[in-house]
Design a protein around this motif. Structure first.
Motif, PDB file in Angstrom:
ATOM      1  N   THR A  41    -106.514  59.039 -46.001  1.00  0.00           N
ATOM      2  CA  THR A  41    -107.136  57.699 -46.123  1.00  0.00           C
ATOM      3  C   THR A  41    -107.442  57.281 -47.794  1.00  0.00           C
ATOM      4  O   THR A  41    -107.504  58.296 -48.454  1.00  0.00           O
ATOM      5  CB  THR A  41    -108.307  57.552 -45.139  1.00  0.00           C
ATOM      6  N   GLY A  42    -107.706  56.262 -48.066  1.00  0.00           N
ATOM      7  CA  GLY A  42    -107.908  55.789 -49.165  1.00  0.00           C
ATOM      8  C   GLY A  42    -107.676  54.392 -49.497  1.00  0.00           C
ATOM      9  O   GLY A  42    -107.956  53.556 -48.916  1.00  0.00           O
ATOM     10  N   SER A  43    -107.018  54.285 -50.841  1.00  0.00           N
ATOM     11  CA  SER A  43    -106.501  53.052 -51.346  1.00  0.00           C
ATOM     12  C   SER A  43    -105.525  52.287 -50.315  1.00  0.00           C
ATOM     13  O   SER A  43    -104.693  52.886 -49.341  1.00  0.00           O
ATOM     14  CB  SER A  43    -105.987  53.198 -52.820  1.00  0.00           C
ATOM     15  N   LYS A  44    -105.547  50.948 -50.700  1.00  0.00           N
ATOM     16  CA  LYS A  44    -104.637  50.181 -49.771  1.00  0.00           C
ATOM     17  C   LYS A  44    -103.250  50.540 -49.809  1.00  0.00           C
ATOM     18  O   LYS A  44    -102.538  50.759 -50.878  1.00  0.00           O
ATOM     19  CB  LYS A  44    -104.811  48.905 -50.062  1.00  0.00           C
ATOM     20  N   GLY A  45    -102.603  50.372 -48.779  1.00  0.00           N
ATOM     21  CA  GLY A  45    -101.258  50.862 -48.658  1.00  0.00           C
ATOM     22  C   GLY A  45    -100.696  51.929 -48.126  1.00  0.00           C
ATOM     23  O   GLY A  45     -99.850  52.090 -47.486  1.00  0.00           O
ATOM     24  N   ARG A  46    -101.536  52.790 -48.035  1.00  0.00           N
ATOM     25  CA  ARG A  46    -101.284  54.359 -47.648  1.00  0.00           C
ATOM     26  C   ARG A  46    -100.787  54.436 -46.150  1.00  0.00           C
ATOM     27  O   ARG A  46    -100.056  54.920 -45.657  1.00  0.00           O
ATOM     28  CB  ARG A  46    -102.524  55.345 -47.864  1.00  0.00           C
ATOM     29  N   ILE A  47    -101.891  53.774 -45.372  1.00  0.00           N
ATOM     30  CA  ILE A  47    -101.721  54.005 -43.843  1.00  0.00           C
ATOM     31  C   ILE A  47    -100.473  53.320 -43.346  1.00  0.00           C
ATOM     32  O   ILE A  47     -99.809  53.389 -42.444  1.00  0.00           O
ATOM     33  CB  ILE A  47    -103.055  53.691 -43.006  1.00  0.00           C
ATOM     34  N   GLU A  48    -100.600  51.828 -44.035  1.00  0.00           N
ATOM     35  CA  GLU A  48     -99.552  51.027 -43.507  1.00  0.00           C
ATOM     36  C   GLU A  48     -98.049  51.729 -43.825  1.00  0.00           C
ATOM     37  O   GLU A  48     -97.225  51.397 -43.205  1.00  0.00           O
ATOM     38  CB  GLU A  48     -99.566  49.441 -44.419  1.00  0.00           C
ATOM     39  N   HIS A  49     -97.852  52.135 -44.907  1.00  0.00           N
ATOM     40  CA  HIS A  49     -96.739  52.700 -45.338  1.00  0.00           C
ATOM     41  C   HIS A  49     -96.374  54.134 -44.474  1.00  0.00           C
ATOM     42  O   HIS A  49     -95.096  54.074 -43.847  1.00  0.00           O
ATOM     43  CB  HIS A  49     -96.634  53.388 -46.670  1.00  0.00           C
ATOM     44  N   ALA A 149     -95.235  59.105 -52.312  1.00  0.00           N
ATOM     45  CA  ALA A 149     -96.180  58.273 -53.006  1.00  0.00           C
ATOM     46  C   ALA A 149     -96.166  56.866 -52.618  1.00  0.00           C
ATOM     47  O   ALA A 149     -94.931  56.273 -52.884  1.00  0.00           O
ATOM     48  CB  ALA A 149     -96.184  58.798 -54.414  1.00  0.00           C
ATOM     49  N   VAL A 150     -97.235  56.114 -52.599  1.00  0.00           N
ATOM     50  CA  VAL A 150     -97.476  54.834 -52.478  1.00  0.00           C
ATOM     51  C   VAL A 150     -97.638  54.267 -54.004  1.00  0.00           C
ATOM     52  O   VAL A 150     -98.579  54.598 -54.345  1.00  0.00           O
ATOM     53  CB  VAL A 150     -98.369  54.206 -51.430  1.00  0.00           C
ATOM     54  N   ARG A 151     -96.877  53.396 -54.185  1.00  0.00           N
ATOM     55  CA  ARG A 151     -97.134  52.542 -55.630  1.00  0.00           C
ATOM     56  C   ARG A 151     -98.059  52.106 -55.680  1.00  0.00           C
ATOM     57  O   ARG A 151     -98.741  51.351 -54.857  1.00  0.00           O
ATOM     58  CB  ARG A 151     -95.762  51.851 -56.117  1.00  0.00           C
ATOM     59  N   SER A 152     -98.908  52.144 -56.810  1.00  0.00           N
ATOM     60  CA  SER A 152    -100.058  51.242 -57.006  1.00  0.00           C
ATOM     61  C   SER A 152    -100.236  50.796 -58.473  1.00  0.00           C
ATOM     62  O   SER A 152     -99.546  51.390 -59.321  1.00  0.00           O
ATOM     63  CB  SER A 152    -101.360  52.170 -56.471  1.00  0.00           C
ATOM     64  N   ARG A 153    -101.208  50.318 -58.550  1.00  0.00           N
ATOM     65  CA  ARG A 153    -101.613  49.773 -60.419  1.00  0.00           C
ATOM     66  C   ARG A 153    -102.794  50.297 -60.483  1.00  0.00           C
ATOM     67  O   ARG A 153    -103.940  49.595 -60.712  1.00  0.00           O
ATOM     68  CB  ARG A 153    -101.602  48.350 -60.160  1.00  0.00           C
ATOM     69  N   PRO A 154    -102.922  51.686 -60.758  1.00  0.00           N
ATOM     70  CA  PRO A 154    -104.224  52.250 -61.146  1.00  0.00           C
ATOM     71  C   PRO A 154    -104.958  51.842 -62.418  1.00  0.00           C
ATOM     72  O   PRO A 154    -104.030  51.722 -63.393  1.00  0.00           O
ATOM     73  CB  PRO A 154    -104.114  53.612 -61.161  1.00  0.00           C
ATOM     74  N   SER A 155    -106.169  51.724 -62.481  1.00  0.00           N
ATOM     75  CA  SER A 155    -106.860  51.321 -63.614  1.00  0.00           C
ATOM     76  C   SER A 155    -106.748  52.737 -64.780  1.00  0.00           C
ATOM     77  O   SER A 155    -106.551  53.700 -64.356  1.00  0.00           O
ATOM     78  CB  SER A 155    -108.185  50.779 -63.623  1.00  0.00           C
ATOM     79  N   PHE A 156    -107.005  52.463 -66.148  1.00  0.00           N
ATOM     80  CA  PHE A 156    -107.017  53.438 -66.939  1.00  0.00           C
ATOM     81  C   PHE A 156    -108.125  54.508 -66.379  1.00  0.00           C
ATOM     82  O   PHE A 156    -107.911  55.484 -66.472  1.00  0.00           O
ATOM     83  CB  PHE A 156    -107.347  53.020 -68.382  1.00  0.00           C
ATOM     84  N   SER A 157    -109.352  53.837 -66.053  1.00  0.00           N
ATOM     85  CA  SER A 157    -110.398  54.716 -65.553  1.00  0.00           C
ATOM     86  C   SER A 157    -109.939  55.579 -64.317  1.00  0.00           C
ATOM     87  O   SER A 157    -110.374  56.750 -64.304  1.00  0.00           O
ATOM     88  CB  SER A 157    -111.633  54.055 -65.388  1.00  0.00           C
ATOM     89  N   ALA A 158    -109.238  54.914 -63.672  1.00  0.00           N
ATOM     90  CA  ALA A 158    -108.887  55.743 -62.296  1.00  0.00           C
ATOM     91  C   ALA A 158    -107.876  56.711 -62.728  1.00  0.00           C
ATOM     92  O   ALA A 158    -108.121  58.150 -62.326  1.00  0.00           O
ATOM     93  CB  ALA A 158    -108.283  54.968 -61.316  1.00  0.00           C
ATOM     94  N   LEU A 159    -107.087  56.958 -63.628  1.00  0.00           N
ATOM     95  CA  LEU A 159    -105.995  57.566 -63.918  1.00  0.00           C
ATOM     96  C   LEU A 159    -106.675  58.759 -64.929  1.00  0.00           C
ATOM     97  O   LEU A 159    -106.633  59.958 -64.578  1.00  0.00           O
ATOM     98  CB  LEU A 159    -105.044  57.062 -64.985  1.00  0.00           C
ATOM     99  N   PHE A 160    -107.568  58.263 -65.837  1.00  0.00           N
ATOM    100  CA  PHE A 160    -108.422  59.243 -66.547  1.00  0.00           C
ATOM    101  C   PHE A 160    -109.117  60.429 -65.736  1.00  0.00           C
ATOM    102  O   PHE A 160    -109.348  61.335 -65.759  1.00  0.00           O
ATOM    103  CB  PHE A 160    -109.423  58.296 -67.360  1.00  0.00           C
ATOM    104  N   LEU A 161    -110.112  59.473 -64.587  1.00  0.00           N
ATOM    105  CA  LEU A 161    -110.857  60.353 -63.821  1.00  0.00           C
ATOM    106  C   LEU A 161    -109.935  61.338 -62.788  1.00  0.00           C
ATOM    107  O   LEU A 161    -110.309  62.605 -62.824  1.00  0.00           O
ATOM    108  CB  LEU A 161    -111.433  59.619 -62.846  1.00  0.00           C
TER     109      LEU A 161
END
Length: 180
Positions: A41-49, A149-161
């Motif tokens: 569970t987490g970001s949008k699209g995972r469960i749907e996929h 993997a479910v494609r997303s558009r992570p922010s720079f800060s999300a990638l950095f973390l």
């Protein structure tokens, strides 16, 4: 000597981050079948996929790890439009995990109970590497993990973390292997 070493470490870190951000894992190619689909569970699209892949017959069962303990199965089914028959036969909800590490523990227990040998791991592209690492730490030997993997558009800060969480996890694994 210190400056060269520090510069080298910074360059390795920098190019590692660039590699991490530019080469995010993608969706699984082809119609490869697995014993089970595992979705975190987490970001949008995972469960749907994951539900879409289940519906297409890529695996007979789906395990959703990290469901909020207050969510009842009937609410889950309603939110994601899962038919009651599919919920009854093919979807299991895990309520114990609260982070990626505990997703690995919860999933490993489910995999052992169901004697699964191949899993299709569904999570966000930016989360896939660490999620797979945590799963492989906990899964019984011989279980094959396939990335979807479910494609997303992570922010720079999300990638950095996430990059730093992955580095920390890799360092922890090395420490555990080398410590007496």
């Amino acid at each position: 000597m210190f400056r060269r070493t520090a510069a080298f470490v910074v360059l390795v870190w920098f190019f590692g981050f660039v590699w991490f951000a530019v080469t995010l894992p993608g969706p699984m190619a082809g119609a490869l079948k697995s014993d089970a689909i595992i979705v975190l569970t987490g970001s949008k699209g995972r469960i749907e996929h994951a539900l879409e892949v289940l519906e297409k017959g890529a695996a007979p069962r789906l395990f959703v790890s990290g469901v909020d303990p207050e969510v009842r199965p009937v609410e889950f089914a309603a939110e994601f439009k899962v038919p009651a028959r599919t919920m009854a036969c093919c979807v299991d909800l895990g309520f114990e995990a609260y982070d990626t590490r505990s997703n690995g523990v919860e999933t490993a227990r489910w995999v052992e109970r169901h004697k699964v040998r191949t899993i299709r791991l569904v999570t966000a592209d930016w989360h896939m590497r660490r999620a797979e690492l945590e799963l492989l730490r906990e899964l019984p030997e011989g279980v094959e993990v396939r990335r979807d993997a479910v494609r997303s558009r992570p922010s720079f800060s999300a990638l950095f973390l996430e990059y730093h969480k992955l580095l920390w996890r890799l360092a922890s694994n090395l420490w555990e292997q080398w410590s007496p």
